[in-house]
Design an enzyme around this catalytic site. Structure first.
Site, PDB file in Angstrom:
ATOM      1  N   CYS A  78       0.834  -1.204   0.000  1.00 51.38           N
ATOM      2  CA  CYS A  78       0.000   0.000   0.000  1.00 51.38           C
ATOM      3  C   CYS A  78       0.868   1.253   0.000  1.00 51.38           C
ATOM      4  CB  CYS A  78      -0.922   0.002   1.215  1.00 51.38           C
ATOM      5  SG  CYS A  78      -1.971   1.467   1.283  1.00 51.38           S
TER       6      CYS A  78
ATOM      7  N   CYS B 233      -0.393   4.128   2.105  1.00 50.47           N
ATOM      8  CA  CYS B 233      -0.173   3.962   3.554  1.00 50.47           C
ATOM      9  C   CYS B 233       1.281   4.232   3.923  1.00 50.47           C
ATOM     10  CB  CYS B 233      -0.499   2.536   4.006  1.00 50.47           C
ATOM     11  SG  CYS B 233      -1.984   1.813   3.326  1.00 50.47           S
ATOM     12  N   ASP B 234       2.193   3.673   3.154  1.00 50.24           N
ATOM     13  CA  ASP B 234       3.590   3.602   3.602  1.00 50.24           C
ATOM     14  C   ASP B 234       4.568   4.455   2.795  1.00 50.24           C
ATOM     15  OD1 ASP B 234       2.809   1.754   5.522  1.00 50.24           O
ATOM     16  OD2 ASP B 234       3.046   0.064   4.166  1.00 50.24           O
TER      17      ASP B 234
END
Ligand code: NDP
Length: 316
Positions: free
Chosen positions: A138, A141-142
Protein backbone atom coordinates in the site's frame (compact mmCIF):
# COMPACT_ATOMS: atom_id res chain seq x y z
CA UNK A 1 -18.93 -30.46 16.21
CA UNK A 2 -20.89 -27.89 18.18
CA UNK A 3 -24.14 -27.31 16.25
CA UNK A 4 -25.93 -24.25 17.63
CA UNK A 5 -28.44 -21.84 16.14
CA UNK A 6 -28.77 -18.22 17.18
CA UNK A 7 -31.09 -15.49 15.96
CA UNK A 8 -29.70 -11.95 15.59
CA UNK A 9 -30.96 -8.68 14.14
CA UNK A 10 -27.68 -7.59 12.64
CA UNK A 11 -24.75 -9.83 11.81
CA UNK A 12 -21.51 -8.14 10.79
CA UNK A 13 -18.84 -10.26 9.15
CA UNK A 14 -15.33 -8.82 9.23
CA UNK A 15 -13.29 -6.65 11.55
CA UNK A 16 -11.49 -4.00 9.51
CA UNK A 17 -12.44 -0.30 9.70
CA UNK A 18 -15.66 -1.06 7.77
CA UNK A 19 -16.84 -3.84 10.10
CA UNK A 20 -16.02 -2.03 13.33
CA UNK A 21 -17.57 1.23 12.13
CA UNK A 22 -20.71 -0.63 11.05
CA UNK A 23 -20.74 -2.18 14.53
CA UNK A 24 -20.45 1.21 16.26
CA UNK A 25 -23.38 2.63 14.28
CA UNK A 26 -25.51 -0.52 14.51
CA UNK A 27 -24.96 -0.80 18.28
CA UNK A 28 -25.88 2.83 18.82
CA UNK A 29 -29.06 2.24 16.76
CA UNK A 30 -30.07 -0.58 19.15
CA UNK A 31 -29.61 -3.27 16.52
CA UNK A 32 -27.62 -5.47 18.94
CA UNK A 33 -24.98 -6.31 16.33
CA UNK A 34 -22.95 -9.48 16.54
CA UNK A 35 -19.61 -9.16 14.77
CA UNK A 36 -17.41 -12.07 13.77
CA UNK A 37 -13.80 -11.03 13.38
CA UNK A 38 -12.67 -13.48 10.71
CA UNK A 39 -9.24 -14.93 10.04
CA UNK A 40 -7.30 -11.71 10.60
CA UNK A 41 -8.87 -9.71 13.46
CA UNK A 42 -8.41 -6.04 12.64
CA UNK A 43 -7.93 -6.74 8.95
CA UNK A 44 -5.22 -5.51 6.60
CA UNK A 45 -4.30 -2.52 8.77
CA UNK A 46 -2.86 -4.78 11.43
CA UNK A 47 -0.05 -5.57 8.98
CA UNK A 48 0.90 -1.91 8.43
CA UNK A 49 3.08 0.15 10.69
CA UNK A 50 2.43 3.87 11.00
CA UNK A 51 -0.90 5.31 9.80
CA UNK A 52 -0.74 9.06 9.31
CA UNK A 53 -3.77 9.65 7.12
CA UNK A 54 -6.62 8.55 9.39
CA UNK A 55 -8.30 11.75 10.59
CA UNK A 56 -8.28 12.31 14.32
CA UNK A 57 -4.73 11.16 15.02
CA UNK A 58 -2.58 14.28 14.67
CA UNK A 59 0.55 12.42 15.77
CA UNK A 60 -0.20 9.37 13.61
CA UNK A 61 -1.06 5.93 14.98
CA UNK A 62 0.08 2.40 14.27
CA UNK A 63 -2.29 0.14 12.33
CA UNK A 64 -2.75 -2.31 15.25
CA UNK A 65 -3.47 0.52 17.73
CA UNK A 66 -5.97 2.13 15.36
CA UNK A 67 -7.79 -1.16 14.94
CA UNK A 68 -7.74 -1.81 18.68
CA UNK A 69 -9.20 1.66 19.27
CA UNK A 70 -12.01 0.95 16.78
CA UNK A 71 -12.64 -2.46 18.34
CA UNK A 72 -12.81 -1.06 21.87
CA UNK A 73 -15.11 1.73 20.70
CA UNK A 74 -17.45 -0.82 19.10
CA UNK A 75 -17.40 -2.99 22.23
CA UNK A 76 -18.01 -0.01 24.51
CA UNK A 77 -21.21 0.94 22.70
CA UNK A 78 -22.46 -2.64 22.94
CA UNK A 79 -21.33 -4.61 19.89
CA UNK A 80 -20.92 -8.32 20.60
CA UNK A 81 -17.51 -9.06 19.07
CA UNK A 82 -16.54 -12.69 18.67
CA UNK A 83 -13.78 -14.74 17.09
CA UNK A 84 -14.96 -16.84 14.17
CA UNK A 85 -14.96 -17.15 10.40
CA UNK A 86 -18.06 -17.19 8.20
CA UNK A 87 -17.71 -20.33 6.14
CA UNK A 88 -21.06 -20.71 4.37
CA UNK A 89 -24.21 -18.74 3.65
CA UNK A 90 -27.78 -19.39 2.57
CA UNK A 91 -29.51 -16.19 1.50
CA UNK A 92 -32.26 -17.93 -0.48
CA UNK A 93 -34.94 -17.33 2.17
CA UNK A 94 -35.43 -15.19 5.27
CA UNK A 95 -33.97 -15.31 7.82
CA UNK A 96 -30.54 -14.98 6.26
CA UNK A 97 -28.33 -17.88 7.28
CA UNK A 98 -24.60 -17.74 7.93
CA UNK A 99 -22.53 -20.60 9.33
CA UNK A 100 -19.58 -19.71 11.52
CA UNK A 101 -16.58 -22.03 11.63
CA UNK A 102 -18.68 -24.66 9.87
CA UNK A 103 -20.88 -25.28 12.91
CA UNK A 104 -22.68 -22.37 14.60
CA UNK A 105 -25.65 -21.21 12.51
CA UNK A 106 -26.58 -17.55 12.77
CA UNK A 107 -30.04 -16.62 11.51
CA UNK A 108 -29.94 -12.89 10.84
CA UNK A 109 -32.45 -10.28 9.80
CA UNK A 110 -29.66 -8.21 8.29
CA UNK A 111 -26.12 -9.13 7.28
CA UNK A 112 -23.32 -6.63 6.72
CA UNK A 113 -20.42 -8.08 4.75
CA UNK A 114 -17.14 -6.36 5.60
CA UNK A 115 -14.68 -9.12 4.84
CA UNK A 116 -12.19 -6.91 2.99
CA UNK A 117 -9.69 -7.90 0.36
CA UNK A 118 -6.33 -9.54 0.45
CA UNK A 119 -3.40 -7.99 -1.39
CA UNK A 120 -1.72 -10.40 -3.74
CA UNK A 121 1.95 -11.12 -3.20
CA UNK A 122 4.43 -12.78 -5.53
CA UNK A 123 4.90 -15.67 -3.14
CA UNK A 124 8.61 -15.09 -2.50
CA UNK A 125 9.93 -16.08 0.95
CA UNK A 126 11.69 -12.68 1.05
CA UNK A 127 8.31 -10.90 1.06
CA UNK A 128 7.57 -12.40 4.49
CA UNK A 129 11.16 -11.96 5.64
CA UNK A 130 11.02 -8.18 5.03
CA UNK A 131 7.32 -7.62 5.85
CA UNK A 132 7.14 -4.24 7.58
CA UNK A 133 10.85 -3.71 6.84
CA UNK A 134 10.64 -2.44 3.29
CA UNK A 135 7.89 -4.60 1.76
CA UNK A 136 4.44 -3.05 1.47
CA UNK A 137 1.26 -3.54 -0.53
CA UNK A 138 0.00 0.00 0.00
CA UNK A 139 1.88 3.03 -1.31
CA UNK A 140 -0.68 5.47 0.09
CA UNK A 141 -0.17 3.96 3.55
CA UNK A 142 3.59 3.60 3.60
CA UNK A 143 5.00 5.74 0.78
CA UNK A 144 5.62 8.71 3.04
CA UNK A 145 8.37 6.79 4.85
CA UNK A 146 10.42 6.61 1.66
CA UNK A 147 10.84 10.35 1.08
CA UNK A 148 13.93 10.96 -0.99
CA UNK A 149 14.71 7.22 -1.29
CA UNK A 150 14.62 4.74 -4.18
CA UNK A 151 11.67 2.38 -4.33
CA UNK A 152 10.19 -0.19 -6.69
CA UNK A 153 6.58 -0.97 -7.57
CA UNK A 154 5.68 -4.36 -9.02
CA UNK A 155 2.77 -4.57 -11.47
CA UNK A 156 1.49 -3.09 -14.68
CA UNK A 157 -2.18 -2.37 -13.93
CA UNK A 158 -3.96 0.81 -12.86
CA UNK A 159 -3.06 0.24 -9.22
CA UNK A 160 0.64 -0.08 -10.03
CA UNK A 161 0.47 3.02 -12.23
CA UNK A 162 -1.34 5.00 -9.56
CA UNK A 163 1.05 3.89 -6.83
CA UNK A 164 4.12 4.58 -8.98
CA UNK A 165 2.87 8.10 -9.74
CA UNK A 166 2.04 8.69 -6.07
CA UNK A 167 5.47 7.48 -4.97
CA UNK A 168 7.20 9.50 -7.71
CA UNK A 169 6.01 12.61 -5.89
CA UNK A 170 7.66 11.48 -2.66
CA UNK A 171 10.60 9.22 -3.47
CA UNK A 172 13.80 10.08 -5.28
CA UNK A 173 13.25 7.43 -7.94
CA UNK A 174 10.64 4.77 -8.67
CA UNK A 175 11.34 1.59 -10.61
CA UNK A 176 8.20 0.06 -12.09
CA UNK A 177 8.81 -3.66 -12.49
CA UNK A 178 6.60 -4.98 -15.30
CA UNK A 179 6.63 -8.63 -16.29
CA UNK A 180 5.54 -8.07 -19.92
CA UNK A 181 6.54 -5.51 -22.54
CA UNK A 182 3.34 -3.54 -22.04
CA UNK A 183 1.18 -2.15 -19.28
CA UNK A 184 -2.28 -3.43 -18.50
CA UNK A 185 -3.17 0.00 -17.09
CA UNK A 186 -5.60 2.29 -18.91
CA UNK A 187 -4.08 4.39 -21.68
CA UNK A 188 -4.19 7.62 -19.74
CA UNK A 189 -2.49 6.10 -16.68
CA UNK A 190 0.10 4.36 -18.85
CA UNK A 191 0.93 7.68 -20.53
CA UNK A 192 1.26 9.44 -17.19
CA UNK A 193 3.66 6.79 -15.95
CA UNK A 194 5.74 6.92 -19.10
CA UNK A 195 5.94 10.71 -19.03
CA UNK A 196 7.01 10.87 -15.37
CA UNK A 197 10.76 11.61 -15.18
CA UNK A 198 11.02 9.97 -11.72
CA UNK A 199 9.72 6.61 -12.95
CA UNK A 200 11.89 4.10 -14.78
CA UNK A 201 9.98 1.19 -16.24
CA UNK A 202 11.83 -2.11 -16.17
CA UNK A 203 10.05 -4.00 -18.97
CA UNK A 204 10.03 -7.79 -18.97
CA UNK A 205 11.55 -8.02 -15.51
CA UNK A 206 10.50 -10.42 -12.78
CA UNK A 207 11.51 -10.28 -9.14
CA UNK A 208 13.16 -13.39 -7.73
CA UNK A 209 14.39 -12.08 -4.39
CA UNK A 210 15.18 -9.19 -2.07
CA UNK A 211 18.31 -8.52 -0.11
CA UNK A 212 19.40 -6.35 2.78
CA UNK A 213 20.61 -6.48 6.35
CA UNK A 214 17.36 -6.59 8.33
CA UNK A 215 15.65 -4.13 5.96
CA UNK A 216 15.27 -4.10 2.19
CA UNK A 217 18.34 -2.70 0.46
CA UNK A 218 17.69 -4.08 -3.00
CA UNK A 219 15.89 -6.50 -5.29
CA UNK A 220 17.15 -9.25 -7.54
CA UNK A 221 15.35 -9.35 -10.88
CA UNK A 222 15.49 -11.49 -13.98
CA UNK A 223 15.20 -9.73 -17.32
CA UNK A 224 13.81 -11.57 -20.37
CA UNK A 225 13.23 -14.75 -18.41
CA UNK A 226 13.40 -17.89 -20.54
CA UNK A 227 14.90 -16.08 -23.53
CA UNK A 228 18.40 -16.37 -24.98
CA UNK A 229 19.44 -13.04 -23.51
CA UNK A 230 18.03 -13.72 -20.01
CA UNK A 231 20.04 -11.85 -17.39
CA UNK A 232 20.02 -11.15 -13.66
CA UNK A 233 19.65 -7.52 -12.66
CA UNK A 234 20.10 -6.03 -9.17
CA UNK A 235 18.56 -2.71 -8.18
CA UNK A 236 19.25 -0.75 -5.01
CA UNK A 237 15.96 0.16 -3.32
CA UNK A 238 14.67 0.82 0.20
CA UNK A 239 11.02 0.07 -0.48
CA UNK A 240 9.39 -2.75 -2.46
CA UNK A 241 5.71 -2.17 -3.19
CA UNK A 242 3.42 -4.89 -4.48
CA UNK A 243 0.62 -3.72 -6.77
CA UNK A 244 -0.37 -6.89 -8.57
CA UNK A 245 -4.00 -6.80 -7.54
CA UNK A 246 -6.20 -7.65 -4.59
CA UNK A 247 -8.53 -10.55 -4.06
CA UNK A 248 -11.82 -9.58 -2.43
CA UNK A 249 -12.82 -12.04 0.28
CA UNK A 250 -16.25 -12.79 -1.14
CA UNK A 251 -16.19 -16.44 -2.20
CA UNK A 252 -18.36 -17.52 0.72
CA UNK A 253 -21.32 -15.51 -0.65
CA UNK A 254 -20.75 -16.33 -4.32
CA UNK A 255 -23.92 -18.42 -4.69
CA UNK A 256 -26.22 -15.55 -3.73
CA UNK A 257 -24.51 -12.17 -4.03
CA UNK A 258 -23.74 -10.51 -7.36
CA UNK A 259 -20.05 -9.86 -7.87
CA UNK A 260 -17.99 -8.43 -10.71
CA UNK A 261 -15.48 -10.44 -12.72
CA UNK A 262 -12.77 -9.82 -10.12
CA UNK A 263 -15.03 -10.94 -7.23
CA UNK A 264 -15.90 -7.50 -5.82
CA UNK A 265 -19.45 -7.40 -4.43
CA UNK A 266 -21.68 -5.16 -6.53
CA UNK A 267 -23.62 -2.60 -4.51
CA UNK A 268 -26.33 -0.26 -5.73
CA UNK A 269 -24.63 3.06 -6.51
CA UNK A 270 -24.51 5.39 -3.54
CA UNK A 271 -25.63 2.65 -1.11
CA UNK A 272 -24.34 -0.54 0.48
CA UNK A 273 -27.29 -2.60 -0.81
CA UNK A 274 -26.51 -5.86 -2.57
CA UNK A 275 -28.90 -7.79 -4.82
CA UNK A 276 -30.30 -9.62 -1.74
CA UNK A 277 -32.65 -7.57 0.47
CA UNK A 278 -31.20 -7.29 3.96
CA UNK A 279 -27.62 -8.00 2.86
CA UNK A 280 -25.26 -5.04 2.73
CA UNK A 281 -21.58 -4.77 1.81
CA UNK A 282 -18.96 -2.23 2.82
CA UNK A 283 -15.22 -1.72 2.77
CA UNK A 284 -12.71 -3.28 0.42
CA UNK A 285 -14.86 -6.30 -0.43
CA UNK A 286 -16.96 -3.96 -2.60
CA UNK A 287 -14.37 -1.26 -3.43
CA UNK A 288 -11.68 -1.83 -6.07
CA UNK A 289 -10.86 1.88 -6.30
CA UNK A 290 -10.19 3.73 -3.03
CA UNK A 291 -9.29 1.03 -0.48
CA UNK A 292 -8.46 3.46 2.31
CA UNK A 293 -9.15 2.94 6.01
CA UNK A 294 -11.22 6.12 6.09
CA UNK A 295 -13.31 5.28 3.01
CA UNK A 296 -13.88 1.79 4.43
CA UNK A 297 -14.96 3.26 7.75
CA UNK A 298 -17.32 5.64 5.92
CA UNK A 299 -18.85 2.80 3.96
CA UNK A 300 -19.31 0.82 7.19
CA UNK A 301 -21.36 3.70 8.55
CA UNK A 302 -23.44 3.70 5.35
CA UNK A 303 -24.05 -0.06 5.66
CA UNK A 304 -25.27 0.23 9.26
CA UNK A 305 -27.63 3.08 8.35
CA UNK A 306 -28.92 1.14 5.32
CA UNK A 307 -29.49 -1.91 7.54
CA UNK A 308 -31.28 0.15 10.16
CA UNK A 309 -33.58 1.70 7.54
CA UNK A 310 -34.25 -1.72 6.04
CA UNK A 311 -35.39 -3.01 9.43
CA UNK A 312 -37.43 0.11 10.12
CA UNK A 313 -39.27 -0.21 6.78
CA UNK A 314 -39.84 -3.92 7.32
CA UNK A 315 -41.41 -3.49 10.73
CA UNK A 316 -43.32 -0.23 10.49
P1 NDP B 1 -4.97 -5.69 -12.44
O1 NDP B 1 -5.41 -7.13 -12.35
O2 NDP B 1 -5.63 -4.80 -13.41
O3 NDP B 1 -3.41 -5.67 -12.79
C1 NDP B 1 -2.50 -6.49 -12.12
C2 NDP B 1 -1.12 -6.24 -12.70
O4 NDP B 1 -0.19 -6.98 -11.95
C3 NDP B 1 -0.98 -6.65 -14.16
O5 NDP B 1 -0.14 -5.75 -14.84
C4 NDP B 1 -0.33 -8.01 -14.04
O6 NDP B 1 0.51 -8.33 -15.14
C5 NDP B 1 0.55 -7.83 -12.83
N1 NDP B 1 0.81 -9.10 -12.19
C6 NDP B 1 -0.10 -10.00 -11.73
N2 NDP B 1 0.53 -11.05 -11.18
C7 NDP B 1 1.85 -10.79 -11.29
C8 NDP B 1 3.01 -11.51 -10.93
N3 NDP B 1 2.94 -12.69 -10.32
N4 NDP B 1 4.23 -10.96 -11.21
C9 NDP B 1 4.32 -9.77 -11.82
N5 NDP B 1 3.26 -9.03 -12.20
C10 NDP B 1 2.02 -9.56 -11.94
O7 NDP B 1 -5.04 -5.16 -10.92
P2 NDP B 1 -5.11 -3.67 -10.39
O8 NDP B 1 -5.08 -3.76 -8.91
O9 NDP B 1 -4.11 -2.83 -11.04
O10 NDP B 1 -6.55 -3.16 -10.82
C11 NDP B 1 -7.74 -3.86 -10.41
C12 NDP B 1 -8.96 -3.17 -11.02
O11 NDP B 1 -9.15 -1.91 -10.41
C13 NDP B 1 -8.78 -2.89 -12.51
O12 NDP B 1 -10.02 -3.05 -13.13
C14 NDP B 1 -8.33 -1.47 -12.55
O13 NDP B 1 -8.65 -0.83 -13.78
C15 NDP B 1 -9.11 -0.87 -11.39
N6 NDP B 1 -8.43 0.30 -10.86
C16 NDP B 1 -8.80 1.52 -11.34
C17 NDP B 1 -8.18 2.65 -10.91
C18 NDP B 1 -8.62 3.93 -11.45
O14 NDP B 1 -9.48 3.94 -12.29
N7 NDP B 1 -8.06 5.02 -11.02
C19 NDP B 1 -7.10 2.62 -9.91
C20 NDP B 1 -6.78 1.28 -9.48
C21 NDP B 1 -7.42 0.19 -9.96
P3 NDP B 1 -0.09 -8.72 -16.59
O15 NDP B 1 -0.55 -7.43 -17.18
O16 NDP B 1 1.09 -9.31 -17.27
O17 NDP B 1 -1.19 -9.70 -16.32
Amino acid sequence: MNNQTERVRCLIIGSGPAGYTAAIYAARANMNPVLYEGLQPGGQLTTTTEVENFPGYPEGVTGPVLMDDLRRQAARVGADIRPGVATRTDFSTAPLKVWIDGSTLIEAETVIIATGATARYLGLPDESKYAGSGVSACATCDGFFYRGRNVAVVGGGDTAAEEAIYLAGIAKKVYLIVRRDQLRASKIMAERVQRNPNIEILWKHQTIGLFGDGVVEGAILVKNRGEADEEEVRIAIDGFFLAIGHTPNSDFVADYIERDAAGYIITQPGTSKTNVPGVFACGDVQDPHYRQAITSAGSGCIAAIDAERYLAEKYC
